[in-house]
Design an enzyme around this catalytic site. Structure first.
Site, mmCIF file in Angstrom:
data_model
loop_
_atom_site.group_PDB
_atom_site.id
_atom_site.type_symbol
_atom_site.label_atom_id
_atom_site.label_comp_id
_atom_site.label_asym_id
_atom_site.label_seq_id
_atom_site.Cartn_x
_atom_site.Cartn_y
_atom_site.Cartn_z
ATOM 1 N N GLY A 1 0.656 -1.326 -0.167
ATOM 2 C CA GLY A 1 -0.120 -0.071 -0.052
ATOM 3 C C GLY A 1 0.772 1.257 -0.145
ATOM 4 N N HIS A 2 0.085 2.435 -0.166
ATOM 5 C CA HIS A 2 0.789 3.720 -0.490
ATOM 6 C C HIS A 2 1.545 3.965 0.833
ATOM 7 C CE1 HIS A 2 -1.668 6.168 2.547
ATOM 8 N NE2 HIS A 2 -2.805 5.245 2.319
ATOM 9 N N ASP A 3 2.649 4.614 0.528
ATOM 10 C CA ASP A 3 3.588 5.246 1.691
ATOM 11 C C ASP A 3 4.441 4.381 2.606
ATOM 12 O OD1 ASP A 3 3.316 8.222 1.256
ATOM 13 O OD2 ASP A 3 1.337 7.779 1.287
ATOM 14 N N CYS B 1 1.077 3.147 4.798
ATOM 15 C CA CYS B 1 1.968 3.700 5.791
ATOM 16 C C CYS B 1 2.446 2.554 6.791
ATOM 17 C CB CYS B 1 0.790 4.852 6.366
ATOM 18 S SG CYS B 1 0.362 5.754 5.583
#
Length: 312
Positions: free
Chosen positions: A217-219, A237
């Site tokens: 997932g993102h970041d 995250c």
């Protein structure tokens, strides 16, 4: 995300048509999510529960839906819908650019790198030396790939973050302007998906190896020399420290940390941060030996009940 050049608070307020608290020429250097903000950044907040966290963050400009007391040395952008206006700023400073070729003219591809047929390489992508990018891989704009990286067929780097706000009419997507960064000596299997950061970077650390069919997932930040097996799903995250091993079909909630050299057995569900140098299993994930002891004791319950009945 840093802006191409510094802007003033008044200029930003004019772009999104909102009121502001602070000097007209207060410097604005970029915009970021709260976990990666730096001085000069805009952070947005639209719920009272998170006002204090945003106001006390490293960000010096807070895009907020209520005029509150402004901390010293900071500025406010007061909007009736910070989520919408954060998207407006993303559209202004990082607009979507349509591709006109399978490999963008702005892409940089290092010596000795092989790009197999039917790959898509977006704008401003940088690929290092001696990489192999197999067929049908899609690498979206701004991705950075180091040296000696192998990416197998049908993998996608840089899709949007899975980040939505529920509205009466449906779900509103928070636009993504971040990057995917793949360090040196990484192997990525077939049909993996690694999402770009919302404003920052999703990072796969040096020497890490990803099996087929993995979602990152993102970041999320994956450290050095990690192993992640097939069908693992890592939310946004997450911090995975160095030399972590995650076996197949593990699911991981957002915003947690998995410590150095942790091992997570197959089909575990990680709902909170895990300390390093420990082996985990189960849902929610717990120390594997203790979990197995508990299961062994549960199996003894029928025998114990029979013994109790016989003593009556």
């Amino acid at each position: 995300m840093k802006f191409p050049k510094p802007h003033t608070l008044k200029q930003i307020a004019q772009l999104i048509d909102c009121e502001f608290v602070g000097g007209d020429d207060f410097p604005v250097l970029g915009m970021n999510e709260i976990h990666v903000v730096e001085p000069g950044d805009i952070v947005f907040v639209d719920h009272p529960k998170y006002y204090d966290k945003a106001l006390n963050s490293a960000a010096t400009i807070v895009l907020i839906n209520k005029e509150v007391e402004c901390p010293e040395g900071k500025a406010l952008l007061v909007s009736d819908d910070p989520f919408r206006d954060f998207n407006k700023l993303t559209n202004h400073f990082k607009p979507f650019k349509q591709a006109n070729a399978q490999v963008s003219d702005s892409a940089q591809i290092g010596e000795g790198t092989v790009i197999q047929p039917n790959c898509f390489i977006g704008h401003n992508v940088v690929i290092g030396k001696n990489c192999v990018i197999h067929s049908n891989v899609s690498i979206y704009d701004d991705a950075i790939i180091g040296d000696n990286v192998t990416i197998h067929a049908n993998t996608v780097l840089g899709a949007n973050a899975f980040y939505y706000k529920k509205r009466p009419e449906g779900f509103d997507r928070l636009k993504s302007s971040g990057r995917v960064v793949i360090k040196d000596n990484v192997d990525i299997g077939a049909s993996c998906t690694i999402d770009r950061g919302v404003t920052g970077d999703t990072i796969i650390g040096e020497g890490s190896k990803l099996d087929n069919l993995i979602q990152i997932g993102h970041d999320t930040v994956v450290g050095k020399k990690c192993l992640i097996a097939s069908q693992a799903g890592i939310a946004g995250c997450v911090v995975i420290e160095d030399e972590v091993t995650i076996w197949g079909q593990v699911g991981c909630a957002s915003g947690i940390t998995i410590g150095t050299k942790a091992v997570v057995h197959a089909q575990a569900g990680i709902s909170k941060s895990l300390a390093g140098h420990t082996t985990y299993w189960g849902t929610p994930a717990q120390e594997a030996k203790e979990h197995l002891k508990g299961l062994a004791l549960v199996k003894q319950i029928p025998k114990i009940l029979e013994e109790l009945k016989s003593k009556k």
